[in-house]
Design a protein around this motif. Sequence first.
Motif, short mmCIF file in Angstrom:
data_model
loop_
_atom_site.label_atom_id
_atom_site.label_comp_id
_atom_site.label_asym_id
_atom_site.label_seq_id
_atom_site.Cartn_x
_atom_site.Cartn_y
_atom_site.Cartn_z
N HIS A 134 0.81 -1.22 0.00
CA HIS A 134 0.00 0.00 0.00
C HIS A 134 0.84 1.27 0.00
CE1 HIS A 134 0.73 -0.52 4.32
NE2 HIS A 134 0.32 0.71 4.54
N MET A 135 2.16 1.16 0.02
CA MET A 135 2.98 2.36 -0.13
C MET A 135 2.95 2.88 -1.56
SD MET A 135 6.98 1.11 -0.10
CE MET A 135 6.88 0.51 1.57
N PHE A 136 2.48 2.05 -2.51
CA PHE A 136 2.44 2.45 -3.90
C PHE A 136 1.09 3.09 -4.24
CE2 PHE A 136 5.40 -1.11 -3.54
CZ PHE A 136 6.55 -0.50 -4.03
N PRO A 137 1.09 4.21 -4.96
CA PRO A 137 -0.16 4.94 -5.23
C PRO A 137 -1.26 4.10 -5.86
CG PRO A 137 1.73 6.31 -5.78
CD PRO A 137 2.28 4.94 -5.44
N ARG A 138 -0.91 3.17 -6.76
CA ARG A 138 -1.93 2.38 -7.43
C ARG A 138 -2.71 1.52 -6.44
NH1 ARG A 138 -2.92 0.74 -12.57
NH2 ARG A 138 -2.89 2.98 -12.88
N VAL A 139 -2.08 1.17 -5.34
CA VAL A 139 -2.73 0.31 -4.34
C VAL A 139 -3.42 1.13 -3.25
CG1 VAL A 139 -2.33 -1.48 -2.58
CG2 VAL A 139 -1.10 -1.56 -4.75
N LEU A 140 -2.85 2.26 -2.88
CA LEU A 140 -3.29 2.97 -1.68
C LEU A 140 -4.75 3.39 -1.72
CD1 LEU A 140 -2.66 4.18 1.06
CD2 LEU A 140 -1.82 6.23 -0.10
N ARG A 141 -5.16 4.14 -2.71
CA ARG A 141 -6.54 4.65 -2.71
C ARG A 141 -7.59 3.54 -2.78
NH1 ARG A 141 -7.37 10.10 -2.66
NH2 ARG A 141 -5.66 11.46 -3.39
N PRO A 142 -7.42 2.52 -3.64
CA PRO A 142 -8.40 1.43 -3.61
C PRO A 142 -8.47 0.74 -2.25
CG PRO A 142 -7.10 1.31 -5.61
CD PRO A 142 -6.46 2.35 -4.74
N LEU A 143 -7.32 0.59 -1.61
CA LEU A 143 -7.29 -0.04 -0.29
C LEU A 143 -8.04 0.80 0.73
CD1 LEU A 143 -6.00 -2.52 1.20
CD2 LEU A 143 -4.21 -0.94 1.91
N LEU A 144 -7.86 2.11 0.68
CA LEU A 144 -8.56 2.99 1.61
C LEU A 144 -10.07 2.95 1.38
CD1 LEU A 144 -6.22 6.12 1.65
CD2 LEU A 144 -6.31 4.24 3.29
N ARG A 156 -1.49 1.18 8.61
CA ARG A 156 -0.05 1.26 8.86
C ARG A 156 0.59 2.35 7.99
NH1 ARG A 156 3.24 -4.11 8.09
NH2 ARG A 156 2.75 -4.29 10.31
N ASN A 157 1.47 3.11 8.61
CA ASN A 157 2.39 3.99 7.89
C ASN A 157 3.62 3.15 7.58
OD1 ASN A 157 4.38 5.77 7.10
ND2 ASN A 157 3.93 7.31 8.66
N PRO A 158 3.83 2.72 6.34
CA PRO A 158 4.87 1.73 6.05
C PRO A 158 6.28 2.31 5.88
CG PRO A 158 3.72 2.27 4.04
CD PRO A 158 3.05 3.06 5.13
N PHE A 159 6.45 3.59 6.16
CA PHE A 159 7.73 4.24 5.89
C PHE A 159 8.57 4.32 7.15
CE2 PHE A 159 4.66 5.65 2.77
CZ PHE A 159 5.33 5.32 1.59
N ARG A 190 1.17 10.40 3.07
CA ARG A 190 0.66 11.24 4.15
C ARG A 190 -0.44 12.19 3.67
NH1 ARG A 190 6.16 10.64 5.47
NH2 ARG A 190 6.79 12.48 4.26
N ARG A 191 -0.27 12.71 2.46
CA ARG A 191 -1.30 13.60 1.93
C ARG A 191 -2.62 12.87 1.70
NH1 ARG A 191 -2.89 14.67 -3.19
NH2 ARG A 191 -1.05 13.70 -4.16
N ILE A 193 -3.65 10.03 3.08
CA ILE A 193 -4.21 9.60 4.36
C ILE A 193 -4.98 10.75 5.01
CG2 ILE A 193 -3.59 8.91 6.72
CD1 ILE A 193 -3.47 6.68 4.67
N ALA A 194 -4.40 11.95 4.97
CA ALA A 194 -5.07 13.12 5.55
C ALA A 194 -6.34 13.46 4.78
CB ALA A 194 -4.12 14.31 5.56
N GLU A 195 -6.27 13.42 3.46
CA GLU A 195 -7.44 13.73 2.64
C GLU A 195 -8.58 12.76 2.89
OE1 GLU A 195 -5.09 15.53 -1.29
OE2 GLU A 195 -6.10 13.58 -1.38
N GLU A 196 -8.25 11.49 3.09
CA GLU A 196 -9.27 10.46 3.24
C GLU A 196 -9.72 10.28 4.69
OE1 GLU A 196 -10.70 9.05 0.78
OE2 GLU A 196 -9.41 9.75 -0.84
N GLY A 197 -9.13 11.02 5.62
CA GLY A 197 -9.57 10.98 7.00
C GLY A 197 -9.15 9.73 7.76
N PHE A 198 -8.00 9.16 7.40
CA PHE A 198 -7.50 7.98 8.09
C PHE A 198 -6.47 8.38 9.15
CE2 PHE A 198 -9.69 5.73 4.93
CZ PHE A 198 -9.70 4.37 5.24
#
Length: 285
Positions: A134-144, A156-159, A190-191, A193-198
């Motif tokens: 989920h650190m990769f953009p293609r995965v992150l938003r669908p996962l959220l 998780r913050n994977p960084f 981080r951007r 996550i903040a936008e999506e309210g996580f």
Amino acid sequence: MNADDFGLTPGVNRAIVELYHAGVLTSTTLMAKASATEEAIALALKHPGLGVGCHVVLVDGEPVLSGVRDIPNVADPADGRFERTLLPFLHTIYTRGWGRKVDSQIEIEARAQIQSLQSRGLRLTHIDTHKHTHMFPRVLRPLLRAARSCGIRRIRNPFEPEWAVMATPRASFIRSAEVFALRFFGPYFRRVIAEEGFTTTDGTIAVAGTGVLDTDTVRSLLKKLPAGTWELVTHPGYNDADLDKVRTRLRASREIERQALEAVSEFKGIELVSFAGLEAETIVI
């Protein structure tokens, strides 16, 4: 402290529960479809004080949905399984089919994995992903989107921060370089996550130490731990006949790590919580 791979084998399950009883492990993430998932679910229900999240698997595993029928742009359309390693997975999701198809299929598979655990009575605290996909953009938003639809708002913050990598002397040069390079995606993460309210942590430690996390390394990391909210990611287990059946680079290291994590009890000034208490000003390890 969060232990990944709950459900992988009975020996991994046993190690996680033992560390929970020892008072040094507060959280784990459960694989929805692995050889010992059913046992892990039963153990999680028996130990409600152990925070349990969903370890979403999109690589090196088998989907909950039909890989051939439901997610052919994410899984192998021939055998229905996910790619075995990260690079072929990234090639698959960035080159196979239209982006919207891939995004939609990641979302429905992630939702299916989360819901398969929730349907068994588990109150999931958070999500993360196998091999940190989920650190990769293609995965992150669908996962959220999948997590939100299931009522989950912690991830998780994977960084891993630079100080933690430097506090891991046994990490290989290649592993450390990978961790540093992948931090390129951190600002985007981080951007979004903040936008999506996580809600997430300040970062994850021991990523560079995966496979070499011994007692000295645990102590080194915790001695340098700054104020904030941090996740210590771990992979404990027993190197037994069941683990021999699993294709993994983390074999002998699981026993070393299981024993090393007992050193967490030496650090009385660190408050241990699960992701359920993430909003508080605490340190999550």
